[in-house]
Design a protein around this motif. Sequence first.
Motif: not given
Length: 95
Positions: A54-74
């Motif tokens: 979750y510390t990666l949120w500092r390095y990516i834009p908020a609008r791109e966090w959700f797709p990345m989070e979804r891929e990680l959870e998948n």
Amino acid sequence: MLYPQKNTRIVSYSQTMSAMVHGMKATLYSLAVIQEEVRQLVNTGVVSRQQRIYTLWRYIPAREWFPMERELENSNFLLRDCLGDLIGWEEWQND
């Protein structure tokens, strides 16, 4: 090569595909791209292997966090997992 700075982004646009979603450009993430970008952040010392995903949120834009989070959870990664778990083992050329 990624040269991290204060506003470093984890997305590698040359390695990802883009799609139009609701009239906005969204980036489709693959686990391999996420792992490679995190590996680069670790190798350059921006983050450490012991930090949580979750510390990666500092390095990516908020609008791109959700797709990345979804891929990680998948891929069965939890945001509380360590970055070292995400990037896996490393091979050392010399010990």
